[in-house]
Design a protein around this motif. Sequence first.
Motif, mmCIF file in Angstrom:
data_model
loop_
_atom_site.group_PDB
_atom_site.id
_atom_site.type_symbol
_atom_site.label_atom_id
_atom_site.label_comp_id
_atom_site.label_asym_id
_atom_site.label_seq_id
_atom_site.Cartn_x
_atom_site.Cartn_y
_atom_site.Cartn_z
ATOM 1 N N LEU A 119 0.833 -1.203 0.000
ATOM 2 C CA LEU A 119 0.000 0.000 0.000
ATOM 3 C C LEU A 119 0.869 1.255 0.000
ATOM 4 C CD1 LEU A 119 -2.671 -0.968 2.687
ATOM 5 C CD2 LEU A 119 -2.697 -1.429 0.237
ATOM 6 N N ARG A 120 0.369 2.266 -0.667
ATOM 7 C CA ARG A 120 1.025 3.573 -0.626
ATOM 8 C C ARG A 120 -0.059 4.645 -0.726
ATOM 9 N NH1 ARG A 120 6.451 4.691 -3.918
ATOM 10 N NH2 ARG A 120 6.989 2.964 -2.529
ATOM 11 N N GLY A 121 -0.030 5.582 0.206
ATOM 12 C CA GLY A 121 -1.046 6.625 0.208
ATOM 13 C C GLY A 121 -0.871 7.586 -0.957
ATOM 14 N N PRO A 122 -1.980 8.111 -1.492
ATOM 15 C CA PRO A 122 -1.909 9.047 -2.630
ATOM 16 C C PRO A 122 -1.454 10.438 -2.183
ATOM 17 C CG PRO A 122 -4.181 8.766 -1.937
ATOM 18 C CD PRO A 122 -3.367 7.828 -1.083
ATOM 19 N N GLN A 123 -0.150 10.573 -1.921
ATOM 20 C CA GLN A 123 0.393 11.814 -1.360
ATOM 21 C C GLN A 123 0.189 13.011 -2.288
ATOM 22 O OE1 GLN A 123 1.597 12.541 1.547
ATOM 23 N NE2 GLN A 123 1.709 10.508 2.459
ATOM 24 N N ARG A 124 0.166 12.784 -3.576
ATOM 25 C CA ARG A 124 0.094 13.904 -4.522
ATOM 26 C C ARG A 124 -1.235 14.652 -4.441
ATOM 27 N NH1 ARG A 124 3.176 12.345 -10.186
ATOM 28 N NH2 ARG A 124 5.217 11.910 -9.254
ATOM 29 N N ILE A 125 -2.283 13.995 -3.961
ATOM 30 C CA ILE A 125 -3.573 14.688 -3.868
ATOM 31 C C ILE A 125 -3.886 15.090 -2.426
ATOM 32 C CG2 ILE A 125 -4.515 13.549 -5.909
ATOM 33 C CD1 ILE A 125 -6.073 11.712 -4.047
ATOM 34 N N ARG A 126 -2.911 14.899 -1.538
ATOM 35 C CA ARG A 126 -3.158 15.259 -0.142
ATOM 36 C C ARG A 126 -3.486 16.743 0.006
ATOM 37 N NH1 ARG A 126 -1.248 17.191 4.570
ATOM 38 N NH2 ARG A 126 -1.740 15.993 6.457
ATOM 39 N N GLY A 127 -2.755 17.598 -0.719
ATOM 40 C CA GLY A 127 -3.002 19.034 -0.619
ATOM 41 C C GLY A 127 -4.414 19.400 -1.020
ATOM 42 N N VAL A 128 -4.930 18.756 -2.069
ATOM 43 C CA VAL A 128 -6.302 19.018 -2.522
ATOM 44 C C VAL A 128 -7.294 18.590 -1.458
ATOM 45 C CG1 VAL A 128 -8.018 18.476 -4.284
ATOM 46 C CG2 VAL A 128 -5.618 18.762 -4.931
ATOM 47 N N VAL A 129 -7.054 17.411 -0.876
ATOM 48 C CA VAL A 129 -7.949 16.862 0.140
ATOM 49 C C VAL A 129 -7.998 17.776 1.365
ATOM 50 C CG1 VAL A 129 -8.223 14.968 1.781
ATOM 51 C CG2 VAL A 129 -7.684 14.482 -0.607
ATOM 52 N N VAL A 130 -6.835 18.192 1.826
ATOM 53 C CA VAL A 130 -6.774 19.040 3.011
ATOM 54 C C VAL A 130 -7.389 20.405 2.725
ATOM 55 C CG1 VAL A 130 -5.203 20.177 4.624
ATOM 56 C CG2 VAL A 130 -4.786 17.817 3.950
ATOM 57 N N ALA A 131 -7.242 20.903 1.500
ATOM 58 C CA ALA A 131 -7.851 22.185 1.131
ATOM 59 C C ALA A 131 -9.379 22.099 1.204
ATOM 60 C CB ALA A 131 -7.405 22.602 -0.268
ATOM 61 N N VAL A 132 -9.943 20.983 0.769
ATOM 62 C CA VAL A 132 -11.398 20.787 0.853
ATOM 63 C C VAL A 132 -11.851 20.848 2.315
ATOM 64 C CG1 VAL A 132 -13.266 19.116 0.534
ATOM 65 C CG2 VAL A 132 -11.583 19.472 -1.278
ATOM 66 N N ILE A 133 -11.108 20.183 3.177
ATOM 67 C CA ILE A 133 -11.454 20.186 4.597
ATOM 68 C C ILE A 133 -11.291 21.593 5.172
ATOM 69 C CG2 ILE A 133 -10.802 19.284 6.864
ATOM 70 C CD1 ILE A 133 -10.033 16.671 5.427
ATOM 71 N N GLY A 134 -10.253 22.322 4.732
ATOM 72 C CA GLY A 134 -10.065 23.693 5.187
ATOM 73 C C GLY A 134 -11.247 24.576 4.828
ATOM 74 N N VAL A 135 -11.748 24.448 3.601
ATOM 75 C CA VAL A 135 -12.923 25.219 3.177
ATOM 76 C C VAL A 135 -14.134 24.833 4.020
ATOM 77 C CG1 VAL A 135 -14.501 25.688 1.264
ATOM 78 C CG2 VAL A 135 -12.041 25.541 0.838
ATOM 79 N N LEU A 136 -14.276 23.544 4.299
ATOM 80 C CA LEU A 136 -15.392 23.071 5.128
ATOM 81 C C LEU A 136 -15.319 23.679 6.528
ATOM 82 C CD1 LEU A 136 -17.798 21.081 5.597
ATOM 83 C CD2 LEU A 136 -16.091 19.414 6.352
ATOM 84 N N LEU A 137 -14.136 23.688 7.129
ATOM 85 C CA LEU A 137 -13.984 24.236 8.467
ATOM 86 C C LEU A 137 -14.236 25.742 8.472
ATOM 87 C CD1 LEU A 137 -10.783 22.304 9.631
ATOM 88 C CD2 LEU A 137 -13.176 21.737 10.086
ATOM 89 N N GLY A 138 -13.792 26.428 7.431
ATOM 90 C CA GLY A 138 -14.017 27.868 7.352
ATOM 91 C C GLY A 138 -15.487 28.221 7.287
ATOM 92 N N ALA A 139 -16.314 27.309 6.772
ATOM 93 C CA ALA A 139 -17.751 27.558 6.693
ATOM 94 C C ALA A 139 -18.411 27.601 8.064
ATOM 95 C CB ALA A 139 -18.413 26.479 5.837
ATOM 96 N N SER A 140 -17.704 27.176 9.109
ATOM 97 C CA SER A 140 -18.255 27.178 10.462
ATOM 98 C C SER A 140 -18.033 28.503 11.192
ATOM 99 C CB SER A 140 -17.614 26.045 11.281
ATOM 100 O OG SER A 140 -17.824 24.795 10.667
ATOM 101 N N PHE A 141 -17.277 29.425 10.599
ATOM 102 C CA PHE A 141 -16.990 30.706 11.247
ATOM 103 C C PHE A 141 -18.203 31.638 11.118
ATOM 104 C CE2 PHE A 141 -12.948 28.863 11.107
ATOM 105 C CZ PHE A 141 -12.042 29.604 11.835
ATOM 106 N N THR A 142 -18.564 32.258 12.227
ATOM 107 C CA THR A 142 -19.670 33.216 12.236
ATOM 108 C C THR A 142 -19.220 34.492 12.940
ATOM 109 O OG1 THR A 142 -20.537 32.433 14.365
ATOM 110 C CG2 THR A 142 -21.352 31.325 12.367
ATOM 111 N N PRO A 143 -19.835 35.639 12.618
ATOM 112 C CA PRO A 143 -19.456 36.884 13.304
ATOM 113 C C PRO A 143 -19.606 36.799 14.819
ATOM 114 C CG PRO A 143 -20.764 37.350 11.359
ATOM 115 C CD PRO A 143 -20.799 35.858 11.547
ATOM 116 N N ALA A 144 -20.648 36.139 15.294
ATOM 117 C CA ALA A 144 -20.859 36.023 16.740
ATOM 118 C C ALA A 144 -19.725 35.254 17.401
ATOM 119 C CB ALA A 144 -22.194 35.335 17.013
#
Length: 347
Positions: A53-78
């Motif tokens: 087995l070998r993890g798909p390291q080349r797409i790790r940045g894309v995957v983490v970016a998707v999660i980053g966008v998801l987490l950013g959607a949780s920010f609210t002014p309050a």
Amino acid sequence: MAPNRTILILQNTLALVIGTAGGGLFWWLHMPLPWMLGALTATMIGAVSGLPLRGPQRIRGVVVAVIGVLLGASFTPALIGQAGAWALSFAGLLAYLALSLVILIPLFRRLGGFDRPTAFLAAMPGGLTEMIELAEAARADVPKVILAQSLRIVTTIALIALWFRVVQGLAVGQAPLKAGFADLAWRDMGWLAGAALVGTGIGLWLRLPAPTLLGPMLVSALLHLTAITESAPPGELVIAAQVILGTLLGCRFTGIRAAALLPALALSLGATLVMLAIALGFALSLQALTGQSADQLLLAYAPGGLTEMSLVALALQAEVAFVAAHHVLRILVVIVAAPLLFRLWQR
């Protein structure tokens, strides 16, 4: 196509198939954080068993970016308006890190038989990449540092998920997903894709820790705080990202034999339990002073990875910004302080 390229693709494909199967099994069994933990567990077992087995390291940045966008959607002014009240919990985090090091370095020295540099870097709860670089510079036992740091993240995620699921009785399942591809307007998809691309570029340019996560998260947070978009990445994409992330974590154990893994796992489990017990103590002590719940503080102090612990917070519908801010501070402190502390300690 060159043979070695073909082999790499086959190894990546096999890892993703096993990871997807593990995630699906955990989802069917209603396990906590099924897609990430299921993929991690299945690929770790396969890797230790000797599968190629070998993890798909080349797409790790894309995957983490998707999660980053998801987490950013949780920010609210309050939520951001409360940031000034986090100073006390930040101070508690620094005290927690210092106390953990004082306890864990002797533990790795005496129970693990680690030399001084290896024990120091194995006990330091920083990012895996940074700790590997420091280990190479300090002439520490790099494989032991990698194993200790990887197992810390894995055991922290598993123990935290089980704690909230079994002890607290909370639903730690799939993170709440707002919409699928069919529910998103093209305009929103464009904004979210732009947040991932532009944020990644900004993160790399500013040399942020975990740039492909923090950059997209900050741009996404800005878009949501200004109400330019209220959408999150489509649910199917988030599930795929968690499967790939779990697969990448599980594939870190490729080449490690079970005979070597079991003692390391026992040592890592003990060290992680110590850190989580200290974190829980700080959380219970600071909840009245900070106005944050003990659960929230425990997530903020838990020694897991920034990406993984933010996903746990999202699954629990906790304040992702609060949790992520503390993990960013922990990583920054470790990056800056670890080399200085190590030199002082060696003297």
